[in-house]
Design an enzyme around this catalytic site. Sequence first.
Site, PDB file in Angstrom:
ATOM      1  N   TYR A 175     -37.753  15.025 -10.082  1.00  0.00           N
ATOM      2  CA  TYR A 175     -37.366  13.794 -10.789  1.00  0.00           C
ATOM      3  C   TYR A 175     -37.342  14.034 -12.300  1.00  0.00           C
ATOM      4  O   TYR A 175     -36.383  13.658 -12.991  1.00  0.00           O
ATOM      5  CB  TYR A 175     -38.362  12.675 -10.444  1.00  0.00           C
ATOM      6  CG  TYR A 175     -38.188  11.399 -11.261  1.00  0.00           C
ATOM      7  CD1 TYR A 175     -37.161  10.506 -10.992  1.00  0.00           C
ATOM      8  CD2 TYR A 175     -39.081  11.088 -12.297  1.00  0.00           C
ATOM      9  CE1 TYR A 175     -37.010   9.335 -11.734  1.00  0.00           C
ATOM     10  CE2 TYR A 175     -38.936   9.920 -13.041  1.00  0.00           C
ATOM     11  CZ  TYR A 175     -37.905   9.049 -12.753  1.00  0.00           C
ATOM     12  OH  TYR A 175     -37.756   7.902 -13.495  1.00  0.00           O
ATOM     13  N   THR A 213     -37.262   9.065 -18.963  1.00  0.00           N
ATOM     14  CA  THR A 213     -38.662   8.842 -18.591  1.00  0.00           C
ATOM     15  C   THR A 213     -39.595   9.737 -19.407  1.00  0.00           C
ATOM     16  O   THR A 213     -39.185  10.818 -19.864  1.00  0.00           O
ATOM     17  CB  THR A 213     -38.839   9.175 -17.088  1.00  0.00           C
ATOM     18  OG1 THR A 213     -40.228   9.338 -16.804  1.00  0.00           O
ATOM     19  CG2 THR A 213     -38.141  10.466 -16.704  1.00  0.00           C
TER      20      THR A 213
HETATM   21  N1  NAD Z   1     -39.643   0.841 -14.168  1.00  0.00           N
HETATM   22  C1  NAD Z   1     -40.175   1.793 -14.915  1.00  0.00           C
HETATM   23  O1  NAD Z   1     -41.372   1.763 -15.204  1.00  0.00           O
HETATM   24  C2  NAD Z   1     -39.313   2.942 -15.422  1.00  0.00           C
HETATM   25  C3  NAD Z   1     -39.912   3.932 -16.231  1.00  0.00           C
HETATM   26  C4  NAD Z   1     -39.118   4.982 -16.706  1.00  0.00           C
HETATM   27  C5  NAD Z   1     -37.777   5.035 -16.384  1.00  0.00           C
HETATM   28  N2  NAD Z   1     -37.227   4.077 -15.600  1.00  0.00           N
HETATM   29  C6  NAD Z   1     -35.781   4.151 -15.293  1.00  0.00           C
HETATM   30  O2  NAD Z   1     -35.191   2.882 -15.537  1.00  0.00           O
HETATM   31  C7  NAD Z   1     -34.133   2.672 -14.599  1.00  0.00           C
HETATM   32  C8  NAD Z   1     -34.336   1.334 -13.896  1.00  0.00           C
HETATM   33  O3  NAD Z   1     -35.594   1.342 -13.255  1.00  0.00           O
HETATM   34  P1  NAD Z   1     -36.097   0.124 -12.349  1.00  0.00           P
HETATM   35  O4  NAD Z   1     -37.577   0.132 -12.399  1.00  0.00           O
HETATM   36  O5  NAD Z   1     -35.363  -1.106 -12.671  1.00  0.00           O
HETATM   37  O6  NAD Z   1     -35.685   0.672 -10.912  1.00  0.00           O
HETATM   38  P2  NAD Z   1     -35.099  -0.075  -9.618  1.00  0.00           P
HETATM   39  O7  NAD Z   1     -35.365   0.850  -8.472  1.00  0.00           O
HETATM   40  O8  NAD Z   1     -35.581  -1.472  -9.528  1.00  0.00           O
HETATM   41  O9  NAD Z   1     -33.522  -0.107  -9.927  1.00  0.00           O
HETATM   42  C9  NAD Z   1     -32.689   0.990  -9.661  1.00  0.00           C
HETATM   43  C10 NAD Z   1     -31.469   0.465  -8.908  1.00  0.00           C
HETATM   44  O10 NAD Z   1     -30.572   1.577  -8.701  1.00  0.00           O
HETATM   45  C11 NAD Z   1     -29.980   1.410  -7.430  1.00  0.00           C
HETATM   46  N3  NAD Z   1     -29.487   2.719  -7.000  1.00  0.00           N
HETATM   47  C12 NAD Z   1     -30.221   3.773  -6.511  1.00  0.00           C
HETATM   48  N4  NAD Z   1     -29.395   4.792  -6.199  1.00  0.00           N
HETATM   49  C13 NAD Z   1     -28.133   4.397  -6.537  1.00  0.00           C
HETATM   50  C14 NAD Z   1     -26.867   5.017  -6.446  1.00  0.00           C
HETATM   51  N5  NAD Z   1     -26.741   6.253  -5.943  1.00  0.00           N
HETATM   52  N6  NAD Z   1     -25.781   4.344  -6.875  1.00  0.00           N
HETATM   53  C15 NAD Z   1     -25.897   3.069  -7.352  1.00  0.00           C
HETATM   54  N7  NAD Z   1     -27.080   2.420  -7.440  1.00  0.00           N
HETATM   55  C16 NAD Z   1     -28.185   3.079  -7.035  1.00  0.00           C
HETATM   56  C17 NAD Z   1     -31.066   0.839  -6.541  1.00  0.00           C
HETATM   57  O11 NAD Z   1     -30.563   0.161  -5.405  1.00  0.00           O
HETATM   58  C18 NAD Z   1     -31.790  -0.100  -7.524  1.00  0.00           C
HETATM   59  O12 NAD Z   1     -31.286  -1.421  -7.434  1.00  0.00           O
HETATM   60  C19 NAD Z   1     -34.136   3.864 -13.654  1.00  0.00           C
HETATM   61  O13 NAD Z   1     -33.166   4.773 -14.118  1.00  0.00           O
HETATM   62  C20 NAD Z   1     -35.514   4.463 -13.839  1.00  0.00           C
HETATM   63  O14 NAD Z   1     -35.540   5.867 -13.599  1.00  0.00           O
HETATM   64  C21 NAD Z   1     -37.962   3.028 -15.112  1.00  0.00           C
END
Ligand code: NAD
Length: 363
Positions: free
Chosen positions: A179, A136
Amino acid sequence: MTAVAARTDWRGELALITGGAGFIATNVADRLLRQGARVRLFDNLSRAGVEQNVRWLKAQHGDRVEVVVGDVRDDVAVRDAVRRVSRIFHFAAQVAVTTSLVDPIGDFEINARGTLNLLEALRAMDDRPSLLFTSTNKVYGDLDDLALAALGSRYAPRERTIAQQGIGEDRPLDFHSPYGCSKGAAEQYVLDYARTFQLPATVFRMSCIYGPHQFGTEDQGWVAHFAIQAIKRRPLTLYGDGLQVRDVLFVEDLVDAMLLAHDRIDRTAGEAFNIGGGPRNAVSLLELLDLLADVTGRPPSFDIEPWRAADQRYYVSDVRKFAAATGWRPRVSVREGVQRLVEWLGGVGHAATAPLAVGKVAS
Ligand SMILES: NC(=O)c1ccc[n+]([C@@H]2O[C@H](COP(=O)([O-])OP(=O)(O)OC[C@H]3O[C@@H](n4cnc5c(N)ncnc54)[C@H](O)[C@@H]3O)[C@@H](O)[C@H]2O)c1
C-alpha cells in the site's frame, strides 16, 4: 495565526470525485453541493456500506449529484469522467495496508495504475482542471529510527523539534508495505505530471482522518472502528501495546484544507503537504479508548495482539508548510470530533442504526 476560511461559493463549478461514495468524498461532496457546485461521483462501490453515502447525498442534493459507477482501472471510463469538470478530487483507492499484503497486484492496479489513467486523461485535455491527490503518511515508512520514550499512556519522541512540530515533508521517502508503495508511486507520478506536463496538481500526505460517513473497520478507519465497537459493546483488538500515537484530523477540517488547496492552486500545485491534526491533536490508542469511555459511558474492552507489518509507533504531521501556503489550521479538537462522530453513529441509545452495518474493506 488565525485560520483562513475556505471559499464559500462554488457555483458554476463541476467537481469530479473519484472514490466518490467513500467517507472523505461524501464530506467533500456535501460541502461543495451546499455551496452551489455540481458534483460527479465516480466509484465502483467496492467498499461495503458506501451506497448509503450515495443515497444520502442524492436525498440531500437531488440531481446536482451525478453518479457514475465506474472503475479507475478502466481508462476509457476515466477519460469520460473528466469531461467538463473544473476540479478533481482523486480518492478512489484500495485503502488498507492489510489488504495490500494479501493482494499486492490488485492494490497496485487500483492505486498506481488507476492514478496514471487519470493523469493521462488530464494530460490529453486542453482546459485542465485542478487535481488533489490523497497520499498517506505511510510513504515515510515505519519511522523506526525515531528515538521514542514510553511516557504514561503514549510514546513521545526524544527529539524536541519532532515532539513540538511533528514530521515534516523533508523526511526521506521510505515506502513500506505494498500500500505504501502503490500510494507512494501514485503521488510521485502526480508530482511529476505537475512538473513535466504542468498539470495543476497537488498532493496531501494524510494522517488519520475521522468523522461522519466513515465505515471504519479494523483494517482502515481506526477511530470510527473503535467508536463503533464501543457503542456496540464489542471487544477490540489492539495490535502492539496501545501506546502508539497518531495525529487525528476531523473530516470537516480536512474539507477546509482540500478546498483551500484547490482555491490556491497557484501556490499548492506541484507540492506535497503533510496533513493531519498536528501535535495538538495527537492521541495514543489507549488515550482514545479512555476518551470513548468518557463520551459513550461504555469503557471498551480489548485484547492485545503482536504488532502488524509496517505499523508506525509514532506519527504526527508537521502541518506548517500547508499552513504557510494557505493560512489553514485544524479547528476541531479530538474531544469535540469524537463526540460528533459518536453522535453520527447513532449515539449510545441507537447502537443498531444503519450506519453501523460495517463490513470488510474490499480490494
Ligand atoms: N481516511 C484516512 O484516514 C486516510 C488517510 C490517508 C489517506 N487516505 C486516502 O484518502 C482517500 C479516501 O479515503 P477514505 O477514507 O474516504 O476511503 P473510502 O474507502 O471510504 O473511499 C474510497 C472509495 O473508493 C472506492 N473505490 C475503491 N476501488 C475503486 C476503484 N477501483 N475504482 C473506483 N472506485 C474505487 C470505494 O468503493 C470507496 O467508496 C483514499 O485514497 C485513501 O487512501 C485516507
